[in-house]
Enzyme design. Sequence first.
Site: not given
Length: 345
Positions: A202, A268-271
């Site tokens: 991610t 950071h676009l983890h979700d």
Amino acid sequence: MAAPRIPLIVDVDTGIDDSLALLYLLASPEAELIGITCTAGNVNARQVAINNLAWLELCNAPEVEVALGAEVPIITALMTTEETHGPQGIGYAELPAPTRRLSARHAIEVWIDNARRRPSEITGLITGPLTNLALAVKLEPELPRLLKRIVVMGGAFNHPGNTTPTTEWNIAVDPDAAKIVFDAFSELPDDRRPVICALDVTERIELHPHHVAELARVAGSTPDEVLHPDDEPGTRSTASNRVIRHLSDAVRFYMEFHRRYDQGYLAHLHDPFAAAVALDPGLATLRPATVDVELAGTLTRGQTVADWRGMWGRRPNADIVVDTDPDEFFRRTIERVGALARSLN
Ligand code: BDR
Ligand code: CA
């Protein structure tokens, strides 16, 4: 004939990237959002609930049950991170107060009741601490078999943590819950193992200012949406499109946060990545492993440990995402969320 839809329960601690994950799902015709459950994490659980209701309202989303869940972790004292996500969890965005109401049911009931009514159909997506799901499993031990599959954003394997040197945020907030979930979801058939989107991948999902500009263009928003590293921190968007305006205000805060920690003017676009994987696991390369959570370490509590080689002699209980194509993820995000925003102009 329309493609079959994917029924989803989404457990979130909204959160800037959780917000974008919700928008991704609302923008995806194949997603059938049947419940949003709220847990404490990035901000307190009541604020999480308000944020979810507010995004739904802003997007004119169909009615979906939003239920409050655990307001504190199972054992550990609650920590929240307004420093990362802003005072309300949505960066600089100030969403109109929602008129939609919270469900009268608890999050745990939403998980269990839906899973019992639609056995083996529902995908669970968890983008916050695993507290609600752990409590639900304690009440209904059959839950892992009643759900089709879960996709979890959490953990760090061959990668440093983002909360302590070894530990990722969602697991750090409630390590005991994570351990309960990984244990309970063991012994499932191979194609139903939890899918884990950890920091290893991610943190490769980097949102840059040019992505926001493209998204705004697809949405038909004016003027050009420019997030520039030299802008005064907290500069507010003037986008004509309301979804783009609020999203941009949220994301700017997240980029400023990442820059403060020397990661660059990006987010950071983890979700959202986990949401995309929940709808299409084909976006990710998966590798099975046995996953456990360190609870006793004085320096490493909350560390997720993967046994890749079967050294513990236990069957794999997770499919860890080891690779993806970030460009393809951004192509989908821009196309989908851009179209959703355009439809709300
Ligand atoms: C996770 O922590 C939260 O701050 C984000 O919303 C994401 O779910 C990343 O470690
Ligand atoms: Ca989150």
